[in-house]
Design a protein around this motif. Structure first.
Motif, PDB file in Angstrom:
ATOM      1  N   HIS A   1       0.838  -1.193   0.000  1.00 26.42           N
ATOM      2  CA  HIS A   1       0.000   0.000   0.000  1.00 26.42           C
ATOM      3  C   HIS A   1       0.875   1.245   0.000  1.00 26.42           C
ATOM      4  O   HIS A   1       1.844   1.341   0.760  1.00 26.42           O
ATOM      5  CB  HIS A   1      -0.906   0.025   1.240  1.00 26.42           C
ATOM      6  CG  HIS A   1      -1.620   1.322   1.425  1.00 26.42           C
ATOM      7  ND1 HIS A   1      -1.409   2.149   2.506  1.00 26.42           N
ATOM      8  CD2 HIS A   1      -2.543   1.958   0.639  1.00 26.42           C
ATOM      9  CE1 HIS A   1      -2.171   3.226   2.389  1.00 26.42           C
ATOM     10  NE2 HIS A   1      -2.859   3.127   1.270  1.00 26.42           N
TER      11      HIS A   1
ATOM     12  N   ALA B   1       4.155  -0.220  -1.762  1.00 27.47           N
ATOM     13  CA  ALA B   1       4.238  -0.758  -3.122  1.00 27.47           C
ATOM     14  C   ALA B   1       5.652  -0.609  -3.669  1.00 27.47           C
ATOM     15  O   ALA B   1       6.151  -1.489  -4.385  1.00 27.47           O
ATOM     16  CB  ALA B   1       3.236  -0.048  -4.034  1.00 27.47           C
TER      17      ALA B   1
ATOM     18  N   ALA C   1       8.101  -3.548  -4.874  1.00 27.33           N
ATOM     19  CA  ALA C   1       8.754  -3.564  -6.185  1.00 27.33           C
ATOM     20  C   ALA C   1      10.259  -3.753  -6.038  1.00 27.33           C
ATOM     21  O   ALA C   1      10.877  -4.544  -6.768  1.00 27.33           O
ATOM     22  CB  ALA C   1       8.442  -2.266  -6.932  1.00 27.33           C
TER      23      ALA C   1
ATOM     24  N   SER D   1      -0.202  -3.367  -6.254  1.00 31.39           N
ATOM     25  CA  SER D   1       0.053  -2.008  -5.768  1.00 31.39           C
ATOM     26  C   SER D   1      -1.283  -1.351  -5.452  1.00 31.39           C
ATOM     27  O   SER D   1      -2.102  -1.115  -6.335  1.00 31.39           O
ATOM     28  CB  SER D   1       0.803  -1.196  -6.830  1.00 31.39           C
ATOM     29  OG  SER D   1       0.815   0.182  -6.502  1.00 31.39           O
TER      30      SER D   1
ATOM     31  N   GLY E   1      -0.471   2.923  -4.920  1.00 33.00           N
ATOM     32  CA  GLY E   1       0.973   2.882  -4.766  1.00 33.00           C
ATOM     33  C   GLY E   1       1.695   4.158  -5.171  1.00 33.00           C
ATOM     34  O   GLY E   1       1.238   4.931  -6.018  1.00 33.00           O
TER      35      GLY E   1
ATOM     36  N   MET F   1       5.338   4.737  -6.608  1.00 34.90           N
ATOM     37  CA  MET F   1       6.536   4.067  -7.108  1.00 34.90           C
ATOM     38  C   MET F   1       7.405   4.945  -7.997  1.00 34.90           C
ATOM     39  O   MET F   1       8.471   4.515  -8.438  1.00 34.90           O
ATOM     40  CB  MET F   1       6.126   2.796  -7.865  1.00 34.90           C
ATOM     41  CG  MET F   1       5.567   1.711  -6.960  1.00 34.90           C
ATOM     42  SD  MET F   1       5.351   0.108  -7.791  1.00 34.90           S
ATOM     43  CE  MET F   1       3.851   0.439  -8.715  1.00 34.90           C
TER      44      MET F   1
ATOM     45  N   LEU G   1       2.391  -6.913 -12.502  1.00 37.73           N
ATOM     46  CA  LEU G   1       1.986  -5.797 -11.656  1.00 37.73           C
ATOM     47  C   LEU G   1       0.499  -5.521 -11.842  1.00 37.73           C
ATOM     48  O   LEU G   1       0.029  -5.327 -12.967  1.00 37.73           O
ATOM     49  CB  LEU G   1       2.777  -4.531 -11.998  1.00 37.73           C
ATOM     50  CG  LEU G   1       2.352  -3.253 -11.261  1.00 37.73           C
ATOM     51  CD1 LEU G   1       2.591  -3.383  -9.752  1.00 37.73           C
ATOM     52  CD2 LEU G   1       3.070  -2.029 -11.814  1.00 37.73           C
TER      53      LEU G   1
ATOM     54  N   GLN H   1      -2.316  -2.864 -10.428  1.00 38.97           N
ATOM     55  CA  GLN H   1      -2.544  -1.637  -9.673  1.00 38.97           C
ATOM     56  C   GLN H   1      -4.026  -1.499  -9.321  1.00 38.97           C
ATOM     57  O   GLN H   1      -4.895  -1.698 -10.178  1.00 38.97           O
ATOM     58  CB  GLN H   1      -2.096  -0.420 -10.471  1.00 38.97           C
ATOM     59  CG  GLN H   1      -0.610  -0.391 -10.783  1.00 38.97           C
ATOM     60  CD  GLN H   1      -0.192   0.955 -11.329  1.00 38.97           C
ATOM     61  OE1 GLN H   1       0.171   1.872 -10.598  1.00 38.97           O
ATOM     62  NE2 GLN H   1      -0.235   1.090 -12.638  1.00 38.97           N
TER      63      GLN H   1
END
Length: 300
Positions: free
Chosen positions: A117, A121, A125, A140, A143, A145, A238, A240
């Motif tokens: 979270h 995230a 990663a 994610s 997220g 990132m 991934l 999201q």
């Protein structure tokens, strides 16, 4: 400040902590970790965001534990997890991922699914890119990132550095948090509606200068640019998930990530904010479960 200890104490603040019976303490990677484990089956690792702790997953964990082994941790300097010395490494993104990887080794748990979270995230990663975990999917949730664009990133880093140089700030924030309304206002600013129980747990943490100091150290040592450069090589799928009322991380950030991680999926949750997993835990558990879990690839 009278009546306030530096760190939240498990014997005191841990009383009645969500999923208390699932808690244990493990030393690994230069950190004494507060870890929660429940359920049996393929392993799901839950990583909270900046300023939170395992309580953030309080209602999601039991739902996922019906079919999975679920691991949740307090990140270094947050809640009940303590770095063993003054080394700043566990507060950097690579250092935090490394310390978490060492914890997974100590637990002999290899996640088939990682859920992060917000800033969690990015930790997830980094954990995957650096080879500490090889789940089938990284989820994610709202997220963070990528560095925020241009001047925003510069302003954030400069403010974080300035705040970290103010030794009395954690005490001031902790004192302010003795007013429950201040904690409620802070949570509302995320775009989420957190129930009174959740508000109480956040208040327990923020009222301790050690937790606030840990959050500031993480902010001061956070650098997302290397992760941004490495994201195209993310070795796992991934997925999201974003709340469309998130006031902390706009949808545009998830769209930016999609341009770097080709083939990633994006699911919008109407009416939910930054703490969507606390607002609708059953919905989040359902969406996470849809990604399925296959056996993780072994790491060395």
């Amino acid at each position: 400040m009278i009546g306030m200890t530096r760190w939240p104490d498990w014997e005191r603040e841990g009383k009645g902590w969500p999923n208390h019976q699932s808690s244990r303490f493990v030393t690994a990677g230069g950190v004494r970790w507060h870890v929660q484990r429940m359920g049996e089956g393929p392993c799901v690792l839950l990583i909270h965001g900046t300023g939170a702790g395992t309580h953030s997953w309080r209602d999601v964990m039991p739902l996922l534990a019906r079919d999975h082994t679920v691991i949740a941790v307090d990140l270094p300097g947050h809640a009940f997890s303590r770095p063993l010395d003054d080394d700043p490494t566990p507060f950097t993104l690579p250092g935090m991922a490394c310390a978490l990887g060492r914890l997974l080794e100590a637990l002999d748990e290899w996640p088939a699914l990682v859920v992060g979270h917000s800033a969690g995230a990015a930790v997830g990663a980094r954990l995957c890119i650096d080879g500490w975990a090889r789940p089938g999917t990284l989820v994610s949730l709202n997220g963070v990132m990528l560095p925020f664009p241009g001047a925003v990133t510069l302003m954030f880093s400069n403010v974080a550095r300035l705040l970290s140089m103010m030794p009395m700030l954690p005490q001031m924030v902790a004192w302010r948090a003795t007013d429950r309304r201040a904690v409620e206002d802070l949570l509302r600013s995320t775009g989420s509606t957190v129930d009174p129980r959740g508000t109480e747990f956040y208040g327990r943490l923020i009222r301790h200068p050690g937790h606030v100091s840990g959050v500031l150290k993480m902010m001061n040592h956070w650098d997302l640019q290397p992760l941004a450069e490495d994201l195209p090589q993310l070795p796992v799928e991934l997925a999201q998930i974003v709340g469309d009322r998130d006031r902390m991380v706009p949808l545009s950030e998830a769209l930016r990530v999609q341009t770097r991680v080709l083939g990633s999926s994006l699911l919008r949750l109407p009416g939910l904010g930054h703490l969507a997993h606390e607002e609708r835990p059953s919905l989040l558990a359902q969406q996470v479960g849809r990604h399925g879990v296959s056996d993780p690839v072994g790491v060395s």
